[in-house]
Scaffold this motif. Structure first.
Motif, PDB file in Angstrom:
ATOM      1  N   LEU A  46      43.581  35.292  43.807  1.00 37.32           N
ATOM      2  CA  LEU A  46      44.126  33.965  43.474  1.00 37.32           C
ATOM      3  C   LEU A  46      45.646  34.142  43.479  1.00 37.32           C
ATOM      4  O   LEU A  46      46.183  35.077  42.717  1.00 37.32           O
ATOM      5  N   GLU A  47      46.237  33.122  43.816  1.00 38.87           N
ATOM      6  CA  GLU A  47      47.775  33.043  43.831  1.00 38.87           C
ATOM      7  C   GLU A  47      48.102  31.823  42.535  1.00 38.87           C
ATOM      8  O   GLU A  47      47.505  30.719  43.108  1.00 38.87           O
ATOM      9  N   LEU A  48      48.966  32.191  42.005  1.00 47.53           N
ATOM     10  CA  LEU A  48      49.372  30.907  40.824  1.00 47.53           C
ATOM     11  C   LEU A  48      50.549  30.582  41.534  1.00 47.53           C
ATOM     12  O   LEU A  48      51.325  31.121  41.984  1.00 47.53           O
ATOM     13  N   ALA A  49      50.787  29.159  40.737  1.00 45.43           N
ATOM     14  CA  ALA A  49      52.038  28.560  41.003  1.00 45.43           C
ATOM     15  C   ALA A  49      53.467  29.351  40.415  1.00 45.43           C
ATOM     16  O   ALA A  49      54.327  29.118  40.990  1.00 45.43           O
ATOM     17  N   ASP A  50      53.063  30.212  39.696  1.00 45.69           N
ATOM     18  CA  ASP A  50      54.383  30.976  38.894  1.00 45.69           C
ATOM     19  C   ASP A  50      54.470  32.445  39.771  1.00 45.69           C
ATOM     20  O   ASP A  50      55.267  33.088  39.453  1.00 45.69           O
ATOM     21  N   GLY A  51      53.719  32.621  40.755  1.00 45.70           N
ATOM     22  CA  GLY A  51      53.900  33.559  41.673  1.00 45.70           C
ATOM     23  C   GLY A  51      52.706  34.749  41.595  1.00 45.70           C
ATOM     24  O   GLY A  51      52.990  35.750  42.194  1.00 45.70           O
ATOM     25  N   ARG A  52      52.542  34.642  40.305  1.00 45.11           N
ATOM     26  CA  ARG A  52      51.390  35.849  39.994  1.00 45.11           C
ATOM     27  C   ARG A  52      50.095  35.814  40.887  1.00 45.11           C
ATOM     28  O   ARG A  52      49.619  34.737  41.281  1.00 45.11           O
ATOM     29  N   HIS A  53      49.756  37.022  41.341  1.00 47.20           N
ATOM     30  CA  HIS A  53      48.214  37.112  41.943  1.00 47.20           C
ATOM     31  C   HIS A  53      47.477  37.804  40.943  1.00 47.20           C
ATOM     32  O   HIS A  53      47.809  38.732  40.235  1.00 47.20           O
ATOM     33  N   LEU A  54      46.140  37.344  41.008  1.00 47.94           N
ATOM     34  CA  LEU A  54      44.942  37.827  40.148  1.00 47.94           C
ATOM     35  C   LEU A  54      43.775  38.073  41.011  1.00 47.94           C
ATOM     36  O   LEU A  54      43.574  37.445  42.014  1.00 47.94           O
ATOM     37  N   ILE A  55      42.700  38.827  40.459  1.00 49.99           N
ATOM     38  CA  ILE A  55      41.758  38.931  41.047  1.00 49.99           C
ATOM     39  C   ILE A  55      40.511  38.597  40.116  1.00 49.99           C
ATOM     40  O   ILE A  55      40.427  38.652  39.080  1.00 49.99           O
ATOM     41  N   LEU A  56      39.746  37.575  40.724  1.00 51.78           N
ATOM     42  CA  LEU A  56      38.403  36.945  39.921  1.00 51.78           C
ATOM     43  C   LEU A  56      37.125  37.570  40.633  1.00 51.78           C
ATOM     44  O   LEU A  56      37.047  37.358  41.704  1.00 51.78           O
ATOM     45  N   LYS A  57      36.520  38.462  39.874  1.00 50.59           N
ATOM     46  CA  LYS A  57      35.488  38.987  40.187  1.00 50.59           C
ATOM     47  C   LYS A  57      34.198  38.262  39.747  1.00 50.59           C
ATOM     48  O   LYS A  57      34.240  37.904  38.209  1.00 50.59           O
ATOM     49  N   THR A  58      33.024  37.909  40.289  1.00 51.26           N
ATOM     50  CA  THR A  58      31.742  37.457  39.789  1.00 51.26           C
ATOM     51  C   THR A  58      30.700  37.842  40.145  1.00 51.26           C
ATOM     52  O   THR A  58      30.217  38.579  41.216  1.00 51.26           O
ATOM     53  N   ALA A  59      29.808  38.289  39.218  1.00 50.99           N
ATOM     54  CA  ALA A  59      28.628  39.147  39.500  1.00 50.99           C
ATOM     55  C   ALA A  59      27.517  38.015  40.012  1.00 50.99           C
ATOM     56  O   ALA A  59      27.761  36.820  39.945  1.00 50.99           O
ATOM     57  N   PRO A  60      26.379  38.646  40.590  1.00 46.00           N
ATOM     58  CA  PRO A  60      25.044  37.856  40.727  1.00 46.00           C
ATOM     59  C   PRO A  60      24.738  37.287  39.691  1.00 46.00           C
ATOM     60  O   PRO A  60      24.956  37.676  38.555  1.00 46.00           O
ATOM     61  N   THR A  61      24.039  36.060  39.736  1.00 45.60           N
ATOM     62  CA  THR A  61      23.204  35.503  38.661  1.00 45.60           C
ATOM     63  C   THR A  61      22.330  36.532  37.976  1.00 45.60           C
ATOM     64  O   THR A  61      21.748  37.489  38.753  1.00 45.60           O
ATOM     65  N   VAL A  62      21.883  36.242  36.612  1.00 47.27           N
ATOM     66  CA  VAL A  62      21.162  37.458  36.221  1.00 47.27           C
ATOM     67  C   VAL A  62      19.690  37.271  36.696  1.00 47.27           C
ATOM     68  O   VAL A  62      18.919  38.274  36.255  1.00 47.27           O
ATOM     69  N   THR A  63      19.370  36.365  37.422  1.00 46.90           N
ATOM     70  CA  THR A  63      17.922  36.408  37.926  1.00 46.90           C
ATOM     71  C   THR A  63      18.040  37.231  39.332  1.00 46.90           C
ATOM     72  O   THR A  63      16.749  37.078  40.003  1.00 46.90           O
ATOM     73  N   THR A  64      19.099  37.407  39.793  1.00 48.54           N
ATOM     74  CA  THR A  64      19.101  38.132  41.174  1.00 48.54           C
ATOM     75  C   THR A  64      18.550  39.614  41.038  1.00 48.54           C
ATOM     76  O   THR A  64      18.795  40.343  40.173  1.00 48.54           O
ATOM     77  N   PRO A  65      17.530  39.994  42.108  1.00 49.12           N
ATOM     78  CA  PRO A  65      17.193  41.238  42.037  1.00 49.12           C
ATOM     79  C   PRO A  65      18.269  42.276  41.815  1.00 49.12           C
ATOM     80  O   PRO A  65      19.192  42.300  42.549  1.00 49.12           O
ATOM     81  N   ALA A  66      18.101  43.352  41.114  1.00 53.63           N
ATOM     82  CA  ALA A  66      19.216  44.375  40.954  1.00 53.63           C
ATOM     83  C   ALA A  66      18.155  45.845  40.370  1.00 53.63           C
ATOM     84  O   ALA A  66      17.374  45.638  39.938  1.00 53.63           O
ATOM     85  N   LEU A  67      18.942  46.741  40.458  1.00 52.97           N
ATOM     86  CA  LEU A  67      18.693  48.077  39.907  1.00 52.97           C
ATOM     87  C   LEU A  67      18.727  48.098  38.370  1.00 52.97           C
ATOM     88  O   LEU A  67      19.703  47.240  37.916  1.00 52.97           O
ATOM     89  N   THR A  68      18.091  48.835  38.047  1.00 53.36           N
ATOM     90  CA  THR A  68      17.958  48.924  36.262  1.00 53.36           C
ATOM     91  C   THR A  68      19.384  48.802  35.707  1.00 53.36           C
ATOM     92  O   THR A  68      19.804  48.552  34.852  1.00 53.36           O
ATOM     93  N   HIS A  69      20.193  49.924  36.369  1.00 57.02           N
ATOM     94  CA  HIS A  69      21.339  50.241  35.728  1.00 57.02           C
ATOM     95  C   HIS A  69      22.515  49.118  35.964  1.00 57.02           C
ATOM     96  O   HIS A  69      23.684  49.181  35.269  1.00 57.02           O
ATOM     97  N   GLU A  70      22.155  48.225  36.871  1.00 58.10           N
ATOM     98  CA  GLU A  70      23.063  47.251  37.375  1.00 58.10           C
ATOM     99  C   GLU A  70      23.189  46.197  36.253  1.00 58.10           C
ATOM    100  O   GLU A  70      22.735  44.798  36.728  1.00 58.10           O
ATOM    101  N   GLN A  71      23.194  46.398  35.167  1.00 60.66           N
ATOM    102  CA  GLN A  71      23.310  45.266  33.863  1.00 60.66           C
ATOM    103  C   GLN A  71      24.695  45.067  33.307  1.00 60.66           C
ATOM    104  O   GLN A  71      25.005  46.290  32.922  1.00 60.66           O
ATOM    105  N   GLY A  72      25.230  44.150  33.531  1.00 57.12           N
ATOM    106  CA  GLY A  72      26.484  43.795  32.730  1.00 57.12           C
ATOM    107  C   GLY A  72      27.826  44.915  33.360  1.00 57.12           C
ATOM    108  O   GLY A  72      28.676  45.181  32.566  1.00 57.12           O
ATOM    109  N   LEU A  73      27.650  44.638  34.868  1.00 54.59           N
ATOM    110  CA  LEU A  73      28.516  45.801  35.556  1.00 54.59           C
ATOM    111  C   LEU A  73      29.828  45.320  35.183  1.00 54.59           C
ATOM    112  O   LEU A  73      30.912  46.167  35.261  1.00 54.59           O
TER     113      LEU A  73
END
Length: 339
Positions: A46-73
């Motif tokens: 993400l590039e903000l108007a004030d010049g900053r750059h950020l990273i937005l990470k989004t997990a799969p939905t909680v209903t998406t199949p995943a391994l047991t340890h892949e909770q709240g990564l």
């Protein structure tokens, strides 16, 4: 099995802008660019108007199949970066973490952006001297991260239910969880499940000497290390990213996460950097046995995750072959050490 359709670019941009305003207040996102390379969470630059750059990470939905340890990564990643930063390690700054909930179908994480390029992308431009210096720096940085002591052994997110008061119990739970995942997703294993499940008990005397739950990134391969190039053409570590696979356990496990396809303990530069912080690190029989156990564990994760993520083509074929060979190889290492 197919992944849900990704939102269109306009919707994704609007959602990113909404989340940034939720975290930072009245700011403007002028550009939102999807990033490739992640195999589980999605990420946008993400590039903000004030010049900053950020990273937005989004997990799969909680209903998406995943391994047991892949909770709240992403909660794990936020925790890792906060703890690692306190040691002086270069990591992104956590700006906001939003767990999944009634109004949030998928957790998300907002981070500062580390300027530079990943090590694997810059690999062909590095001289042997560059690589040696960078490996020393990486070893030192990860040794500093390992000075953090957690409240218990295992994965930190309560939803995963993979913690224990001692390392043999925690590692047994972690290994048994991925074996149960293999059964759940009908993944064929290259060795009998009972044999693999019995490894922690058979080699428990080698796990028992681990007496402190150290912070372990466990995924610090070159794709998760960011580099910058100075004006004099020398390369420097900009930071370590993607701490979502972190756990509290044996600091020696970090060597396995460093190079899934190699043996980091045989890298003199990396080990010199690590021992500059932790000179007591030894690679005796017990340590070599633990490394073999952790290599089996990581290969199992990589093999089993291919089912819920629906890997296809040449990558899926390579992963199936590599993981089978890796597990067979490391079982032989354990047999030799026991013999």
């Amino acid at each position: 099995m197919t992944a849900p359709a990704a939102p269109g670019p306009d919707h994704a941009h609007a959602l990113a802008a909404e989340r940034v305003r939720h975290a930072l207040g009245p700011v403007t996102v002028v550009r939102s660019t999807p990033l490739s390379g992640g195999l589980y969470n999605s990420a946008r630059l993400l590039e903000l108007a004030d010049g900053r750059h950020l990273i937005l990470k989004t997990a799969p939905t909680v209903t998406t199949p995943a391994l047991t340890h892949e909770q709240g990564l992403l909660g794990t990643e936020a925790l890792f970066h906060r703890l690692a930063a306190a040691t002086g390690a270069r990591v992104p700054t956590v700006l906001h973490h939003q767990p999944a909930g009634p109004d949030t179908p998928a957790e998300w994480l907002l981070l500062s952006y580390l300027d530079g390029t990943t090590w694997d992308a810059a690999r062909d431009r590095l001289t042997p001297a560059d690589r040696a210096a960078l490996r020393r720096g990486l070893g030192e940085s990860l040794a500093r991260v390992a000075t953090v002591t957690g409240p218990a052994y295992g994965y930190p997110q309560p939803a995963a239910a993979l913690t224990a008061p001692d390392w043999p119990s925690a590692f047994t739970a972690m290994l048994h969880a991925v074996l149960a995942d293999a059964t759940r997703f009908a993944v064929r294993l290259p060795a009998p499940t009972a044999l693999l499940a019995g490894l922690p008990e058979r080699h428990g005397h080698h796990l028992a000497p681990v007496r402190r739950p150290a912070l372990v990134h466990f995924d610090a391969w070159e794709g998760n290390v960011v580099l910058t190039r100075a004006a004099d053409d020398t390369w420097h570590l900009s930071g370590l990213i993607d701490g979502e696979r972190a756990f509290f356990g044996d600091p020696l496990a970090e060597l396995v996460g460093l190079d899934p396809l190699g043996t980091a303990e045989h890298d003199p530069d990396l080990m010199a950097g690590y021992r500059s912080v932790t000179p007591t690190l030894t690679l005796d029989t017990a340590a070599r046995a633990r490394l073999a156990l952790y290599r089996i564990y990581l290969a199992l994760i990589m093999r089993v995750e291919s089912a819920p993520r629906a890997y296809e083509g040449s990558f899926a074929t390579w992963l199936d072959t590599w993981s089978a060979e890796r597990i067979t190889e490391q079982l032989a290492v354990l047999d030799d050490l026991a013999g």
